[in-house]
Write a protein that holds these residues in place. Sequence first.
Motif, PDB file in Angstrom:
ATOM      1  N   TYR A  35       0.841  -1.209   0.000  1.00  0.00           N
ATOM      2  CA  TYR A  35       0.000   0.000   0.000  1.00  0.00           C
ATOM      3  C   TYR A  35       0.874   1.256   0.000  1.00  0.00           C
ATOM      4  N   GLU A  36       1.919   1.237   0.823  1.00  0.00           N
ATOM      5  CA  GLU A  36       2.815   2.405   0.876  1.00  0.00           C
ATOM      6  C   GLU A  36       3.667   2.496  -0.392  1.00  0.00           C
ATOM      7  N   LYS A  37       4.034   1.339  -0.975  1.00  0.00           N
ATOM      8  CA  LYS A  37       4.794   1.366  -2.234  1.00  0.00           C
ATOM      9  C   LYS A  37       3.946   2.041  -3.320  1.00  0.00           C
ATOM     10  N   ILE A  38       2.675   1.678  -3.367  1.00  0.00           N
ATOM     11  CA  ILE A  38       1.778   2.254  -4.379  1.00  0.00           C
ATOM     12  C   ILE A  38       1.590   3.748  -4.139  1.00  0.00           C
ATOM     13  N   ALA A  39       1.539   4.148  -2.877  1.00  0.00           N
ATOM     14  CA  ALA A  39       1.423   5.590  -2.580  1.00  0.00           C
ATOM     15  C   ALA A  39       2.638   6.340  -3.123  1.00  0.00           C
ATOM     16  N   ASP A  40       3.831   5.750  -2.992  1.00  0.00           N
ATOM     17  CA  ASP A  40       5.040   6.398  -3.499  1.00  0.00           C
ATOM     18  C   ASP A  40       5.042   6.426  -5.030  1.00  0.00           C
ATOM     19  N   ALA A  41       4.591   5.334  -5.638  1.00  0.00           N
ATOM     20  CA  ALA A  41       4.508   5.302  -7.105  1.00  0.00           C
ATOM     21  C   ALA A  41       3.520   6.354  -7.597  1.00  0.00           C
ATOM     22  N   ALA A  42       2.458   6.545  -6.838  1.00  0.00           N
ATOM     23  CA  ALA A  42       1.449   7.547  -7.209  1.00  0.00           C
ATOM     24  C   ALA A  42       2.036   8.959  -7.142  1.00  0.00           C
ATOM     25  N   ARG A  43       3.006   9.141  -6.243  1.00  0.00           N
ATOM     26  CA  ARG A  43       3.675  10.446  -6.154  1.00  0.00           C
ATOM     27  C   ARG A  43       4.474  10.694  -7.423  1.00  0.00           C
ATOM     28  N   VAL A  44       5.126   9.661  -7.920  1.00  0.00           N
ATOM     29  CA  VAL A  44       5.901   9.790  -9.153  1.00  0.00           C
ATOM     30  C   VAL A  44       4.973  10.153 -10.308  1.00  0.00           C
ATOM     31  N   HIS A  45       3.802   9.511 -10.338  1.00  0.00           N
ATOM     32  CA  HIS A  45       2.848   9.824 -11.403  1.00  0.00           C
ATOM     33  C   HIS A  45       2.300  11.242 -11.259  1.00  0.00           C
ATOM     34  N   ALA A  46       2.008  11.633 -10.026  1.00  0.00           N
ATOM     35  CA  ALA A  46       1.439  12.971  -9.795  1.00  0.00           C
ATOM     36  C   ALA A  46       2.398  14.063 -10.267  1.00  0.00           C
ATOM     37  N   LEU A  47       3.696  13.794 -10.198  1.00  0.00           N
ATOM     38  CA  LEU A  47       4.694  14.819 -10.543  1.00  0.00           C
ATOM     39  C   LEU A  47       5.165  14.730 -11.999  1.00  0.00           C
ATOM     40  N   THR A  48       5.027  13.540 -12.628  1.00  0.00           N
ATOM     41  CA  THR A  48       5.491  13.402 -14.012  1.00  0.00           C
ATOM     42  C   THR A  48       4.329  13.336 -15.007  1.00  0.00           C
ATOM     43  N   GLY A  49       3.170  12.835 -14.545  1.00  0.00           N
ATOM     44  CA  GLY A  49       1.991  12.744 -15.411  1.00  0.00           C
ATOM     45  C   GLY A  49       2.017  11.581 -16.385  1.00  0.00           C
ATOM     46  N   VAL A  50       3.102  10.791 -16.384  1.00  0.00           N
ATOM     47  CA  VAL A  50       3.226   9.718 -17.385  1.00  0.00           C
ATOM     48  C   VAL A  50       3.558   8.368 -16.767  1.00  0.00           C
ATOM     49  N   ALA A  51       3.322   8.184 -15.473  1.00  0.00           N
ATOM     50  CA  ALA A  51       3.691   6.918 -14.812  1.00  0.00           C
ATOM     51  C   ALA A  51       2.515   6.338 -14.023  1.00  0.00           C
ATOM     52  N   PRO A  52       1.387   6.076 -14.695  1.00  0.00           N
ATOM     53  CA  PRO A  52       0.154   5.666 -13.994  1.00  0.00           C
ATOM     54  C   PRO A  52       0.076   4.180 -13.681  1.00  0.00           C
ATOM     55  N   LEU A  53       1.163   3.444 -13.891  1.00  0.00           N
ATOM     56  CA  LEU A  53       1.121   2.002 -13.673  1.00  0.00           C
ATOM     57  C   LEU A  53       2.216   1.561 -12.714  1.00  0.00           C
ATOM     58  N   VAL A  54       1.898   0.563 -11.863  1.00  0.00           N
ATOM     59  CA  VAL A  54       2.876   0.037 -10.913  1.00  0.00           C
ATOM     60  C   VAL A  54       2.945  -1.476 -11.050  1.00  0.00           C
ATOM     61  N   SER A  55       4.151  -2.002 -11.270  1.00  0.00           N
ATOM     62  CA  SER A  55       4.318  -3.462 -11.345  1.00  0.00           C
ATOM     63  C   SER A  55       4.404  -4.028  -9.933  1.00  0.00           C
ATOM     64  N   LEU A  56       3.840  -5.206  -9.759  1.00  0.00           N
ATOM     65  CA  LEU A  56       3.952  -5.904  -8.468  1.00  0.00           C
ATOM     66  C   LEU A  56       4.834  -7.135  -8.623  1.00  0.00           C
ATOM     67  N   HIS A  57       5.395  -7.567  -7.494  1.00  0.00           N
ATOM     68  CA  HIS A  57       6.255  -8.745  -7.485  1.00  0.00           C
ATOM     69  C   HIS A  57       5.743  -9.668  -6.378  1.00  0.00           C
ATOM     70  N   ILE A  58       5.437 -10.900  -6.726  1.00  0.00           N
ATOM     71  CA  ILE A  58       4.821 -11.820  -5.758  1.00  0.00           C
ATOM     72  C   ILE A  58       5.837 -12.891  -5.342  1.00  0.00           C
ATOM     73  N   PRO A  59       6.152 -13.052  -4.106  1.00  0.00           N
ATOM     74  CA  PRO A  59       5.413 -12.628  -2.891  1.00  0.00           C
ATOM     75  C   PRO A  59       5.812 -11.310  -2.242  1.00  0.00           C
ATOM     76  N   TRP A  60       6.769 -10.553  -2.805  1.00  0.00           N
ATOM     77  CA  TRP A  60       7.173  -9.317  -2.126  1.00  0.00           C
ATOM     78  C   TRP A  60       5.950  -8.418  -1.878  1.00  0.00           C
ATOM     79  N   ASP A  61       4.958  -8.461  -2.817  1.00  0.00           N
ATOM     80  CA  ASP A  61       3.759  -7.618  -2.680  1.00  0.00           C
ATOM     81  C   ASP A  61       2.520  -8.445  -2.355  1.00  0.00           C
ATOM     82  N   ARG A  62       2.716  -9.572  -1.670  1.00  0.00           N
ATOM     83  CA  ARG A  62       1.560 -10.407  -1.319  1.00  0.00           C
ATOM     84  C   ARG A  62       0.653  -9.668  -0.334  1.00  0.00           C
ATOM     85  N   VAL A  63      -0.676  -9.679  -0.600  1.00  0.00           N
ATOM     86  CA  VAL A  63      -1.677  -9.131   0.309  1.00  0.00           C
ATOM     87  C   VAL A  63      -2.833 -10.124   0.379  1.00  0.00           C
TER      88      VAL A  63
END
Length: 388
Positions: free
Chosen positions: A43-71
Amino acid sequence: MQDIEAVRAALRAQRIETPSWAYGNSGTRFKVFAQEGVPRDPYEKIADAARVHALTGVAPLVSLHIPWDRVDDYAHLAAHAHDHGVRIGAINANVFQDDAYRLGSVTNPDARVRRKAVHHLLACVDVLDATGSRDLKLWFADGTNYPGQGDIATRQAYLAEALAEVYARLSADQRILLEYKLFEPAFYMTDVPDWGTAYAHGLELGPRAVVCVDTGHHAPGTNIEFIVAFLLSRGRLGAFDFNSRFYADDDLMVGAADPFQLFRIMHEVVRGGGLDPAAGVNFMLDQCHNIEPKIPAQIRSVANVQEATAKALLVDAEELAAAQQAGDVLAANAVLMDAYATDVRPLLRELREEQGLAPDPVAAYHASGYAERIRAERVGGTQAGWGA
Ligand code: LRH
Ligand code: MN
């Protein structure tokens, strides 16, 4: 001269995917340096990725890695991403960190271990279903360290068998991105070592098995843009894992070590129609910020891809084709070098301002107070990392 409005439109439409693991702690076998404010969960990783998108406007996607991002609930995580203005992109399977995989995962001589690995790959397709993602990215650490250790043909047959079972499980809009890598962690033979092997397995599987080109996974001196041009021309370039390197799989910021190579790659992407979403090329970053602050490094990396893309879009295609046709070697080379020598930063600053963004996203990040906020908030818990 290129139609500048078309160039600007293509840059506005660019989409870059950032990797969740770039926001967590990472390092080498020598040391993983922890950094304050690092995310503790997806959840916090996605929040940080969203910051990158908010500032660049061209990064609206986040890759996940399983199990590192297991929920527990991937649909809930996808909704969290949506609330932050981003989407979950490619799902990376991980069959390289379990003790059972010492002698390989899908190529392991032990059928029970191969089953275990395939089971994980199929479970990652369930994640795709839950997040609505299109791409399952498969990178296999599988290989051997000494001649004679494994039978190459038998291992290729096991690999093909596993891939076929996963491919059959995909729904009509899902794809396999098969990533190759010359070496590491295997140091004699890697089962998917090069683009040709990935391409051949993809041809055997079907149209939705395409190749992922990680720019750090080639022998020194490899002409990566040739691979890009070839795969694009065959409709089999599925994705990039962008990063840069001076020596091996250094996973440094894309464009940092060799901006001219990134430009040459993006020139072949533009020339081959790869920027068109219909071409289905997923432009992903795959990097590790071992010593530098992670979010500004991701922002800088996105900007490096934008700069290389802008220069590539400025190549005068007609003038180039005419010089190539005429066999005018120097003129043809000059067309490319002129575009490469163009300072595209003013154009990108302008585009950002038009989109209501700060002209310099890295400076805007530092001025935003976000770094201070996450350092203060993210105290306690376990920082995210590779879990290796
Ligand atoms: C392997 C690789 C692969 C990922 C990992 C994080 O070197 O490039 O794409 O699974 O890095
Ligand atoms: Mn990669």
